[in-house]
Design an enzyme around this catalytic site. Sequence first.
Site, PDB file in Angstrom:
ATOM      1  N   PRO A 185      20.846  77.965  11.770  1.00 14.01           N
ATOM      2  CG  PRO A 185      19.152  79.269  12.629  1.00 14.01           C
ATOM      3  CD  PRO A 185      20.338  78.471  13.045  1.00 14.01           C
ATOM      4  CE  LYS A 211      24.964  82.924   9.092  1.00 12.06           C
ATOM      5  NZ  LYS A 211      25.851  82.305  10.092  1.00 12.06           N
ATOM      6  CG  ASN A 222      29.661  77.401  12.227  1.00 16.44           C
ATOM      7  OD1 ASN A 222      30.506  78.246  12.048  1.00 16.44           O
ATOM      8  ND2 ASN A 222      28.979  77.307  13.358  1.00 16.44           N
TER       9      ASN A 222
END
Length: 270
Positions: free
Chosen positions: A2, A51, A165
């Site tokens: 995610p 997030k 990432n």
Amino acid sequence: MPEGDTVWQTAKRLRIALVGQVLTRFDLRVPQFATVDLRGRSVLEVLPRGKHLLTRFDGGLTLHSHLRMDGAWRVFPAQERWRGGPSHQIRAILGNASHTAVGYRLPVLELVRTCDEETAVGPLGPDLLGPDWDTGVALTRLLADPARPLGEALLDQRNLAGIGNVYTSELAFLAGVTPWLPVGELPDGVPGRLLRTAHRLLMANRETFDRRTTGPRAGPRTRLYVYGRAGLPCLRCGTPLRKAGEDDARNERISYWCPGCQSGPIPREG
């Protein structure tokens, strides 16, 4: 894995299923909150913050969750069988008359007072998909430590919130530098342009599960420039792409790059 756009989509699904509805089921399968029962309360809002996810209930309580590497919220019609993983991976259940939201493998799950939400998300930098996005503030934070590698600086949610990432590798490629180049050595104008690109890409991908950085005309195997394409030819120069790090929970800083298109330091092998 995610990232900010995935969390934004998750918040949207939860919002549609839960907001304005009275809870008929509430179950947090973590020891600290296992006895809490919010049945009878209404869900007021579900907000993404980088997030993080903030689910607000009437009575001044907020459920704070974070997906980390492999957590997920799944939404099902009330009578439908759940299909998100084995039952022992379930950490949260929020249900109403029409839908059930089930949280799987959530590494962060806590109930806080809504007035204390900042204790959970206060340290975060500007949210790339939030109303608080400010390129200037993010740029100042990104460049605060000139010796810090670009990849680490982008992944630090205190600088800007929402990058993981995938976008780190893609943004470094688009900037023409490796993720290990110190941010202080970026060419003039590149840091600001990189942040504007980050904002544009996450905004473009927030409404789709088919994340793309290469443009709408790219085929299904070329949606991304470098991430997940180790050993394949670079879409720009044809050089085989490379990978560093392990794609698991022990090392979240996995990176992909093109030796032909990106300049800067690279990790030593072995």
